[in-house]
Motif scaffolding. Structure first.
Motif, PDB file in Angstrom:
ATOM      1  N   LEU A 134       0.839  -1.207   0.000  1.00 42.16           N
ATOM      2  CA  LEU A 134       0.000   0.000   0.000  1.00 42.16           C
ATOM      3  C   LEU A 134       0.876   1.260   0.000  1.00 42.16           C
ATOM      4  CD1 LEU A 134      -2.798   1.319   0.221  1.00 42.16           C
ATOM      5  CD2 LEU A 134      -2.657   1.070   2.687  1.00 42.16           C
ATOM      6  N   ARG A 135       1.891   1.244   0.866  1.00 41.22           N
ATOM      7  CA  ARG A 135       2.795   2.400   0.964  1.00 41.22           C
ATOM      8  C   ARG A 135       3.524   2.620  -0.366  1.00 41.22           C
ATOM      9  NH1 ARG A 135       7.029   1.223   5.003  1.00 41.22           N
ATOM     10  NH2 ARG A 135       5.312   0.612   6.303  1.00 41.22           N
ATOM     11  N   LYS A 136       3.956   1.525  -0.977  1.00 44.63           N
ATOM     12  CA  LYS A 136       4.669   1.620  -2.259  1.00 44.63           C
ATOM     13  C   LYS A 136       3.756   2.199  -3.342  1.00 44.63           C
ATOM     14  CE  LYS A 136       4.528  -1.630  -4.990  1.00 44.63           C
ATOM     15  NZ  LYS A 136       3.584  -1.880  -6.070  1.00 44.63           N
ATOM     16  N   ASP A 137       2.503   1.738  -3.393  1.00 40.50           N
ATOM     17  CA  ASP A 137       1.574   2.234  -4.419  1.00 40.50           C
ATOM     18  C   ASP A 137       1.246   3.718  -4.202  1.00 40.50           C
ATOM     19  OD1 ASP A 137       1.576  -0.146  -5.685  1.00 40.50           O
ATOM     20  OD2 ASP A 137      -0.558  -0.579  -5.491  1.00 40.50           O
ATOM     21  N   VAL A 138       1.094   4.103  -2.934  1.00 37.22           N
ATOM     22  CA  VAL A 138       0.804   5.516  -2.633  1.00 37.22           C
ATOM     23  C   VAL A 138       2.006   6.389  -3.022  1.00 37.22           C
ATOM     24  CG1 VAL A 138       0.390   7.167  -0.766  1.00 37.22           C
ATOM     25  CG2 VAL A 138      -0.890   5.030  -0.844  1.00 37.22           C
ATOM     26  N   LEU A 139       3.202   5.897  -2.706  1.00 32.79           N
ATOM     27  CA  LEU A 139       4.424   6.641  -3.044  1.00 32.79           C
ATOM     28  C   LEU A 139       4.557   6.790  -4.564  1.00 32.79           C
ATOM     29  CD1 LEU A 139       6.861   7.867  -1.582  1.00 32.79           C
ATOM     30  CD2 LEU A 139       8.034   5.682  -1.805  1.00 32.79           C
TER      31      LEU A 139
ATOM     32  N   CYS B  20       8.039  -6.307 -12.336  1.00 30.63           N
ATOM     33  CA  CYS B  20       7.820  -6.146 -10.891  1.00 30.63           C
ATOM     34  C   CYS B  20       6.848  -7.181 -10.314  1.00 30.63           C
ATOM     35  CB  CYS B  20       7.308  -4.749 -10.589  1.00 30.63           C
ATOM     36  SG  CYS B  20       8.521  -3.504 -10.998  1.00 30.63           S
ATOM     37  N   MET B  21       5.913  -7.639 -11.140  1.00 28.85           N
ATOM     38  CA  MET B  21       4.983  -8.651 -10.622  1.00 28.85           C
ATOM     39  C   MET B  21       5.754  -9.912 -10.196  1.00 28.85           C
ATOM     40  SD  MET B  21       2.133  -9.459  -9.663  1.00 28.85           S
ATOM     41  CE  MET B  21       0.677  -8.685 -10.226  1.00 28.85           C
ATOM     42  N   GLU B  22       6.794 -10.241 -10.960  1.00 29.58           N
ATOM     43  CA  GLU B  22       7.613 -11.398 -10.571  1.00 29.58           C
ATOM     44  C   GLU B  22       8.353 -11.092  -9.270  1.00 29.58           C
ATOM     45  OE1 GLU B  22       9.669 -13.410 -13.673  1.00 29.58           O
ATOM     46  OE2 GLU B  22       7.625 -14.036 -14.156  1.00 29.58           O
ATOM     47  N   GLY B  23       8.770  -9.835  -9.123  1.00 30.66           N
ATOM     48  CA  GLY B  23       9.416  -9.436  -7.874  1.00 30.66           C
ATOM     49  C   GLY B  23       8.477  -9.644  -6.695  1.00 30.66           C
ATOM     50  N   LEU B  24       7.200  -9.306  -6.881  1.00 31.69           N
ATOM     51  CA  LEU B  24       6.206  -9.501  -5.816  1.00 31.69           C
ATOM     52  C   LEU B  24       5.965 -10.985  -5.563  1.00 31.69           C
ATOM     53  CD1 LEU B  24       3.379  -6.861  -6.429  1.00 31.69           C
ATOM     54  CD2 LEU B  24       5.110  -6.883  -4.645  1.00 31.69           C
TER      55      LEU B  24
ATOM     56  N   ILE C  47      -0.606  -9.773  -1.778  1.00 30.79           N
ATOM     57  CA  ILE C  47      -0.521  -8.871  -2.941  1.00 30.79           C
ATOM     58  C   ILE C  47      -1.920  -8.361  -3.273  1.00 30.79           C
ATOM     59  CG2 ILE C  47       0.139  -8.690  -5.388  1.00 30.79           C
ATOM     60  CD1 ILE C  47       2.055 -11.071  -4.893  1.00 30.79           C
ATOM     61  N   TYR C  48      -2.891  -9.277  -3.236  1.00 28.38           N
ATOM     62  CA  TYR C  48      -4.272  -8.892  -3.555  1.00 28.38           C
ATOM     63  C   TYR C  48      -4.772  -7.818  -2.580  1.00 28.38           C
ATOM     64  CZ  TYR C  48      -9.304  -8.942  -3.838  1.00 28.38           C
ATOM     65  OH  TYR C  48     -10.611  -8.537  -3.939  1.00 28.38           O
TER      66      TYR C  48
ATOM     67  N   SER D 210      -8.712 -17.450  -4.300  1.00 25.63           N
ATOM     68  CA  SER D 210      -8.302 -17.812  -5.663  1.00 25.63           C
ATOM     69  C   SER D 210      -7.057 -17.076  -6.161  1.00 25.63           C
ATOM     70  CB  SER D 210      -9.456 -17.541  -6.630  1.00 25.63           C
ATOM     71  OG  SER D 210      -9.794 -16.176  -6.591  1.00 25.63           O
ATOM     72  N   PHE D 211      -6.581 -16.095  -5.420  1.00 25.75           N
ATOM     73  CA  PHE D 211      -5.522 -15.240  -5.966  1.00 25.75           C
ATOM     74  C   PHE D 211      -4.218 -16.000  -6.219  1.00 25.75           C
ATOM     75  CE2 PHE D 211      -2.842 -11.375  -6.224  1.00 25.75           C
ATOM     76  CZ  PHE D 211      -3.612 -10.681  -7.138  1.00 25.75           C
ATOM     77  N   GLU D 212      -3.925 -16.962  -5.367  1.00 26.85           N
ATOM     78  CA  GLU D 212      -2.714 -17.796  -5.553  1.00 26.85           C
ATOM     79  C   GLU D 212      -2.721 -18.408  -6.955  1.00 26.85           C
ATOM     80  OE1 GLU D 212      -0.579 -18.539  -2.733  1.00 26.85           O
ATOM     81  OE2 GLU D 212       0.794 -19.600  -4.057  1.00 26.85           O
ATOM     82  N   HIS D 213      -3.898 -18.903  -7.371  1.00 23.91           N
ATOM     83  CA  HIS D 213      -3.997 -19.561  -8.692  1.00 23.91           C
ATOM     84  C   HIS D 213      -3.990 -18.547  -9.821  1.00 23.91           C
ATOM     85  CE1 HIS D 213      -4.695 -23.186  -6.467  1.00 23.91           C
ATOM     86  NE2 HIS D 213      -5.648 -22.575  -5.778  1.00 23.91           N
ATOM     87  N   VAL D 214      -4.565 -17.358  -9.530  1.00 27.50           N
ATOM     88  CA  VAL D 214      -4.590 -16.295 -10.558  1.00 27.50           C
ATOM     89  C   VAL D 214      -3.165 -15.890 -10.944  1.00 27.50           C
ATOM     90  CG1 VAL D 214      -5.185 -13.862 -10.925  1.00 27.50           C
ATOM     91  CG2 VAL D 214      -6.832 -15.400  -9.883  1.00 27.50           C
ATOM     92  N   LEU D 215      -2.279 -15.892  -9.964  1.00 26.46           N
ATOM     93  CA  LEU D 215      -0.901 -15.460 -10.229  1.00 26.46           C
ATOM     94  C   LEU D 215      -0.014 -16.574 -10.755  1.00 26.46           C
ATOM     95  CD1 LEU D 215       0.096 -12.944  -7.436  1.00 26.46           C
ATOM     96  CD2 LEU D 215      -0.918 -12.520  -9.643  1.00 26.46           C
ATOM     97  N   GLU D 216      -0.550 -17.791 -10.803  1.00 32.20           N
ATOM     98  CA  GLU D 216       0.260 -18.887 -11.340  1.00 32.20           C
ATOM     99  C   GLU D 216       0.553 -18.650 -12.800  1.00 32.20           C
ATOM    100  OE1 GLU D 216       1.794 -21.590 -10.209  1.00 32.20           O
ATOM    101  OE2 GLU D 216       1.310 -20.983  -8.171  1.00 32.20           O
ATOM    102  N   GLU D 217       1.666 -19.147 -13.250  1.00 28.43           N
ATOM    103  CA  GLU D 217       2.055 -18.976 -14.649  1.00 28.43           C
ATOM    104  C   GLU D 217       1.112 -19.768 -15.552  1.00 28.43           C
ATOM    105  OE1 GLU D 217       6.396 -18.958 -16.346  1.00 28.43           O
ATOM    106  OE2 GLU D 217       5.622 -20.979 -16.228  1.00 28.43           O
TER     107      GLU D 217
END
Lengths: 223, 246
Positions: free
Chosen positions: A11-16, A82-86, A96-97, A216-223
């Motif tokens: 949250l802090r990163k997105d606000v920054l 960056c998504m891979e970084g997350l 992340i969600y 479901s987010f774990e599966h959403v981020l799967e490759e």
């Protein structure tokens, strides 16, 4: 502990990032304002019909603007991988969600705070009403909950800008209907108990969307 | 004893058994068996499309294997993803950094995510090591490719991982930065880390590694101690298996 630490960091990163780029809130606000202004002229509003049209216009504007915000939220994560970084972070991916959801809600609420006074002036409707703001907050949470999940799905597709509204709007219809109906009733001056059913529905959808997204987010981020 | 302790097989830093990865009908990795000992620098070499990056992505839990077993620090990647991610550092040719944030803000963000204690001191130390202290307040967007790569490596080691997975870490580095990274790799090795790295560069692989693995067309075709390796030998292997050079 890890869960909340991760959420606050995102949250802090997105606000920054937003403070630095000033792109999301300004784009959202301008886009929503344009929609409101266009509808205002298109319907040739008269005082007697403004209350009937205004809630629909408001939520159409917020919904379209929200799609821009959700898309942008994950496009930023795509840049530079960056998504891979997350995804490499040592915590549940639902972190992340929640982090992205809170940032999206915050940016939408800020944009709404800018839009609503102008909307009130154009449609001659009162906005200093606690019940109205409660509906706006609940509707924003529900719409952002679904939007954040589907934006994460759509960002890896080729036609991501088109894909998000196609995925999101059918699912978000209950939230948009409940928000529009309850906004209309509030603007009509109906008492709170009259709109209680819609508010319960909004609350229920907020909870359902968030729980489903967390699961479901774990599966959403799967490759 | 926790379930994780009981399942942990700490013989190898990295171990794969019959690892295969398919993308539709394309075979990216085929029955790959590797064993990386602790406290060594092991390099995987191979031409483009050999499967090096796919292998690294699987080891870092970014991608799932289609078949086979994969253990990192003795833990199964399919079961202990989050715990493995805590123990590894991963850097690739993409920097995985936020362009709109400054050098320090990027490290601060990832440091918070990892829960690094005494974060500001750690960031200061790392920035000094990768020689980016004077650029710490500049946004990543303004850095050169080589500087971004150095920052990406600082990000990868921020939480003091026991195993470093580096996918083409020398890509985009100039001569000075190349020597700096080599120096840092040896420093991390001597402090007890294990490093698994991919590269195209045969000379570097032979010079700095303990062990070299050759990956061609998704198959592990050769593994040897680096001391026993000659460039001529590897070129012959390339010709034999891939019909081409590097």
């Amino acid at each position: 502990m890890n869960f909340w630490r991760g959420i606050t960091a995102i949250l802090r990163k997105d606000v920054l990032t937003e403070l630095r780029s000033k792109e999301t809130v300004s784009t959202l606000s301008v886009f929503a304002l344009l929609v409101v202004v266009i509808f205002n002229f298109a319907f040739e509003l008269r005082v007697e019909n403004a209350h009937q049209i205004a809630p629909g216009v408001l939520w159409v504007a917020l919904a379209f603007a929200g799609v821009l915000a959700f898309n942008r939220s994950f496009l930023l994560e795509r840049e530079g991988g960056c998504m891979e970084g997350l995804r490499l972070m040592p915590m549940e991916r639902s972190v992340i969600y929640v982090g992205k959801l809170l940032a999206n809600i915050l940016f939408m609420l800020l944009a709404e705070a800018i839009i609503l006074p102008i909307f009130a002036a154009l449609f001659d409707v009162p906005i200093l009403n606690a019940a109205l703001w409660m509906v706006i907050v609940l509707g924003t949470i529900g719409f952002a909950a679904a939007g954040t999940l589907f934006a994460a799905m759509a960002v890896n597709t080729r036609a991501r800008e088109v894909m998000l509204p196609i995925l999101l709007f059918p699912i978000a219809v209950p939230v948009l209907i409940a928000s529009t109906k309850s906004t209309a009733q509030i603007l009509d001056g109906q008492p709170l108990f009259e709109i209680y059913a819609w508010i319960r529905l909004l609350l229920a959808f907020d909870v359902i969307f968030i729980v489903l997204a967390l699961l479901s987010f774990e599966h959403v981020l799967e490759e | 004893m926790t379930r994780m302790d009981s399942e942990q097989q700490n013989t190898w830093a990295v171990e794969t058994k019959g690892l295969s990865k398919f993308f539709g009908h394309i075979i990216a990795l085929h029955e790959v068996n590797i064993k990386v000992p602790y406290h060594q620098l092991v390099t995987i070499i191979g031409p483009n499309g050999a499967g090096k990056s796919t292998l690294m992505r699987i080891l870092s839990t970014l991608s799932r294997p289609s078949r086979g077993q994969v253990y990192v620090d003795g833990l199964d990647v399919g079961k202990w993803g989050a715990e493995i991610r805590r123990r590894i550092g991963y850097a690739t040719h993409q920097p995985l950094l936020y362009n709109d944030l400054s050098v320090r803000e990027n490290l601060r963000f990832f440091g918070h995510m990892y829960g690094v204690p005494d974060l500001e001191t750690r960031i200061q130390q790392l920035l000094a090591k990768v020689e980016l202290l004077d650029r710490q307040h500049d946004t990543v967007r303004t850095l050169s490719r080589g500087m971004q790569q150095r920052l990406a490596i600082a990000r990868a080691v921020l939480h003091s991982p026991t195993i470093l997975l580096l996918d083409e870490p020398y890509a985009g580095l100039d001569q000075h930065a190349t020597e700096l990274l080599t120096h840092l790799l040896h420093e991390w090795l001597s402090s007890g880390s294990t490093i698994l790295m991919t590269t195209h560069d045969l000379n570097w692989a032979a010079r700095i590694s303990d062990k070299v693995l050759v990956l061609l067309n998704g198959r592990l075709v050769h593994q040897t101690e680096a001391s026993a390796l000659s460039e001529k030998h590897i070129r012959e292997l390339y010709r034999q298996y891939a019909g081409g050079g590097l």
